[in-house]
Write a protein that holds these residues in place. Sequence first.
Motif, PDB file in Angstrom:
ATOM      1  N   LEU A  32       0.900  -1.173   0.035  1.00  0.00           N
ATOM      2  CA  LEU A  32      -0.149   0.112  -0.036  1.00  0.00           C
ATOM      3  C   LEU A  32       0.870   1.375   0.020  1.00  0.00           C
ATOM      4  O   LEU A  32       1.948   1.193   0.511  1.00  0.00           O
ATOM      5  CB  LEU A  32      -0.990   0.036   1.243  1.00  0.00           C
ATOM      6  N   TYR A  33       0.566   2.253  -0.919  1.00  0.00           N
ATOM      7  CA  TYR A  33       1.353   3.315  -0.864  1.00  0.00           C
ATOM      8  C   TYR A  33       0.457   4.670  -1.202  1.00  0.00           C
ATOM      9  O   TYR A  33      -0.789   4.488  -1.556  1.00  0.00           O
ATOM     10  CB  TYR A  33       2.526   3.180  -1.919  1.00  0.00           C
ATOM     11  N   THR A  34       0.924   5.816  -1.030  1.00  0.00           N
ATOM     12  CA  THR A  34       0.295   7.031  -1.349  1.00  0.00           C
ATOM     13  C   THR A  34       0.386   7.477  -2.564  1.00  0.00           C
ATOM     14  O   THR A  34       1.321   7.094  -3.348  1.00  0.00           O
ATOM     15  CB  THR A  34       0.934   8.073  -0.243  1.00  0.00           C
ATOM     16  N   GLY A  35      -0.677   8.355  -3.038  1.00  0.00           N
ATOM     17  CA  GLY A  35      -0.635   9.074  -4.253  1.00  0.00           C
ATOM     18  C   GLY A  35      -0.404  10.486  -4.033  1.00  0.00           C
ATOM     19  O   GLY A  35       0.468  10.883  -3.214  1.00  0.00           O
ATOM     20  N   ASP A  36      -1.339  11.218  -4.799  1.00  0.00           N
ATOM     21  CA  ASP A  36      -1.356  12.689  -4.598  1.00  0.00           C
ATOM     22  C   ASP A  36      -1.587  13.064  -3.193  1.00  0.00           C
ATOM     23  O   ASP A  36      -2.507  12.607  -2.613  1.00  0.00           O
ATOM     24  CB  ASP A  36      -2.001  13.358  -5.526  1.00  0.00           C
ATOM     25  N   PHE A  37      -1.002  14.351  -2.936  1.00  0.00           N
ATOM     26  CA  PHE A  37      -1.241  14.637  -1.245  1.00  0.00           C
ATOM     27  C   PHE A  37      -1.603  16.124  -1.356  1.00  0.00           C
ATOM     28  O   PHE A  37      -1.390  16.712  -2.444  1.00  0.00           O
ATOM     29  CB  PHE A  37       0.116  14.465  -0.346  1.00  0.00           C
ATOM     30  N   GLY A  38      -2.173  16.685  -0.214  1.00  0.00           N
ATOM     31  CA  GLY A  38      -2.734  17.919  -0.271  1.00  0.00           C
ATOM     32  C   GLY A  38      -2.702  18.216   1.090  1.00  0.00           C
ATOM     33  O   GLY A  38      -2.411  17.603   2.197  1.00  0.00           O
ATOM     34  N   ASP A  39      -2.901  19.672   1.417  1.00  0.00           N
ATOM     35  CA  ASP A  39      -3.161  20.279   2.863  1.00  0.00           C
ATOM     36  C   ASP A  39      -4.494  19.990   3.545  1.00  0.00           C
ATOM     37  O   ASP A  39      -5.401  20.640   2.775  1.00  0.00           O
ATOM     38  CB  ASP A  39      -2.761  21.854   2.903  1.00  0.00           C
ATOM     39  N   CYS A  40      -4.353  19.315   4.623  1.00  0.00           N
ATOM     40  CA  CYS A  40      -5.898  19.047   5.197  1.00  0.00           C
ATOM     41  C   CYS A  40      -6.333  20.118   6.230  1.00  0.00           C
ATOM     42  O   CYS A  40      -7.313  20.025   6.769  1.00  0.00           O
ATOM     43  CB  CYS A  40      -6.102  17.725   5.685  1.00  0.00           C
ATOM     44  N   LEU A  41      -5.431  21.346   6.252  1.00  0.00           N
ATOM     45  CA  LEU A  41      -5.865  22.439   6.880  1.00  0.00           C
ATOM     46  C   LEU A  41      -6.341  23.359   6.118  1.00  0.00           C
ATOM     47  O   LEU A  41      -6.273  24.690   6.546  1.00  0.00           O
ATOM     48  CB  LEU A  41      -4.628  22.949   7.857  1.00  0.00           C
ATOM     49  N   GLY A  42      -6.742  22.987   4.903  1.00  0.00           N
ATOM     50  CA  GLY A  42      -7.405  24.197   4.061  1.00  0.00           C
ATOM     51  C   GLY A  42      -6.167  25.100   3.595  1.00  0.00           C
ATOM     52  O   GLY A  42      -6.635  26.338   3.238  1.00  0.00           O
ATOM     53  N   GLY A  43      -5.009  24.559   3.484  1.00  0.00           N
ATOM     54  CA  GLY A  43      -3.953  25.767   2.737  1.00  0.00           C
ATOM     55  C   GLY A  43      -3.361  26.537   4.179  1.00  0.00           C
ATOM     56  O   GLY A  43      -2.561  27.432   3.660  1.00  0.00           O
TER      57      GLY A  43
END
Length: 905
Positions: A32-43
Amino acid sequence: MSVAVHAKTEYTYGTDAHGVTRPLAYDRVPALYTGDFGDCLGGQSLFNITKFDAGYYADNLTIVFHLDGASNIKNESLMMHISVDAYGSGRFDMTFDPCYLNLYSLCPLNASVPITGWAVLPVGPEQIGGIPPMAFSIPDFEGTARLRIFANSSETEIGCFQAGMRNGNTFSHPEIVAPVLGGLTLVAIIASFATAVYGVSVVHIRMHYAHSLSAFVLLETLQSIFFTGALTVNWPSVCVAWWSNFAWASGLIYVPAMVRTVNSFAGVAGNASQVGGAGSVILNTGGGLLTQIYGRSLGGHSSEDAHVTTSIAKRAPYNASNPFDYTWAGKPVMPGMPLPGTRSGLPGTLSGINIPANDAFIISLIWIMSAIVLTAVSIPVLKLSLELLARTRRVKEDRLSYFRSHWIGYMGHASLRAFFTSFFSVAAMAMYQFTLPAPSVGVASISAATFVVFVLGAVSLIAVACYARIRHGRFESCPDGIVFHRSIFLGAIPILIPACRSTLEERNLEVRPVITVSTRRLRHINTDPTKETVHADQGYVKKFGWFSGRYRRTRWWFLACYVFYLIGRASFLGAAALSPLVQVYGLLIFEICAFSIMIILNPFEGARNTALGVWMLGSSKILTTGLSIAFLPAFKLDRIIATVIGIVIIIIQGLLVIGIAILVALSVISTWMSLTRNQEEMGAEYLEGIRVKYFEAIEEKALDIYRAPQPKKDKKGKAKDENESPTPTLEPKFSIVSFRREPKIEDEDDEDEQDTLHDLQPAHNGGKDSEASKPHGVTRVSRTNSVSSQRSVSSLPRGLRAHQSAWSPKDGHPDDALDRPDSSLARRLAEQSDPPGTVAESSRSPTPAGEGVKRAGSRQSLRTLSGRANSPFSPGLNTPSRETLAKYADERRYPTPQPTIPDLE
């Protein structure tokens, strides 16, 4: 020219949960591995991250994560927490101090030191017991990995980054599926276009064109599959991945350069190479997260606690010469995209193709307009190509002459068909654009203008097409009703079938109604008796064949109703996106009503278009919309069950795609038959019989006259009714008790001859032996049962034995009596079939009495008929049945007239 240098693979040893130790490559892909990522604090995270990769290796029970980036915090000690969520439940979580894992760039955090965190976390079976083995193989694993960073001084979360989890198996293969579906669509377009340009008779061209597979229906089917994801529900990951294969049919094709260009116009701002909020305007103005952490503005604390990051290194690409580098890493999400792992509504569906929701309408409009222009340009290009081939004698001079002389009209027809094909996608995307939180003024203006142009244009074109047909006549309203009656689907499934009451009465059909709804019927009365039917009017077909060509004679106006259906469907999917309950339940009711009306109208003339456009497409819309109710946020459905329901949706739509492929193949074969309709043979003997039946079927369907279904036959070829019990044989309503025999010339020697009564029928006693109780109806007495025919030659009178040879075969010759049934019927056939001057013609002249000439005209006529090509008699059949002779005689004397067809509008 640079040559990639691949380093030698490095290995290490690892032991899995079963105690098996094996050598393992450093650059292997995790389970299992990660894909695209983002900021979960809304930037608003106080970091700018360019790399966040995490993977679970089941072969050595380790979790590895990488973190590269920078921060604007001057000096802070941290605590970190990593967790894995799968199918709505937490499967793994761990809190650790970065100093204990040798993450020196985070121990402590310093703005002047770039973050280059890399750690290996060993785990035990008890820690990863929540991850089922199925998660390593199921397509489109639904899970997320989240890294949270806390400041020790204030115990506040200062950073949060989330990435979607995957295992390498997916339903998303647009680079393979999209070209295959595009190829099928192109084949269907070419086959349909070939039937529209071949021939010189407009009526026959339209008739064959109506039975080719409609590209409009095919593309609408592919669009409906993708726009299922426009419902505002929490979709499972398998559905989002599946729908990414069909986005191209709606004009949503991902091109990175185009997306970056549209971002600036649509007001989508951000850096595609990183995520986080370090150095953003919010942080620099003293508000945001820093104020929450330190209790005062950034301006009063900047010298000690924070430092605005001015630059950050972009993530390095994959280095094949590094044995420790890997290819499974994800990327920062593009600006305007939802957080990874969020799959709600159309933005979640668009995330599967990396297109932001704010850009979707402009990108779709660009590709759709390009397709319409390409369609219009392809017609003159084909015209010029044919002229060039004719000039160079590569093709015959008169090949496709009608198309070459009317190519401008064909260009208009093709452009209008492309316009209506894209109508639904443009309308849905334009209305959805107004539901976005902060749409760009420019995009909103273009959306409104495009929607008005498309709707008004479609309505105006349809109004002109309808007015051209109904301007001579009047309308009247009469009562009608919709009757729902029981029927059996696939021989075992009971269903309710709707039908119009007027239609049932016109066809003399009796059904057992379950539900009856009273309605009104609007009927057009034609006042011009000389006006031809809609498909026989060559002028109308030339101008408005794009409007009525595919539909039945009595349903030529169907496209006018269907456009309003598309507007209603687009309104539910686009304008009602902010109200999930109204959107889902309203669309379900709307689709059920539309499907019922489609069944009642049965608009298409071609069977394949009916199968796809009415039954397959309508039922799939209802099933998928009904199943999507389970994904409403209010129900909070378990995600494993949601995934199972999502796979059911994929199966339904997958069967629909398989059906499309089969129908396209059948359309190619039927087009081949249509293009060989002027040839004696088509080159495939095994298809000759099918071709004849196909031509007969399309000619019959062009008349659009209801014909009652033929009853099923038993093994003996007799008709039977499965729904009714066998009825007893009816007794004849009349009977012949006796007849009076008059004297004949053979009775001259019988001096004592007197009138005799001969009983033909025994007394009726109702028994089984009664002739009247036989199933053949009234018993016909044959000539061999009469008194005179029962006498032998030796019993004839002495005065007539010498004239025996002068008798006709009907009168007394035993062999001739068996050789043909009735000389009068045969004589009538001979008069109709034999040309003047033949032997049979001369034999029909009256024979003078006493000349002893044997009359054989009737017998000769039967032999003549049996040797003809159009005769129903086989050469070896000496005695055709009386029914066959009568039918043949009636057909020749009274040919079946062509029915006069009223134009029911």
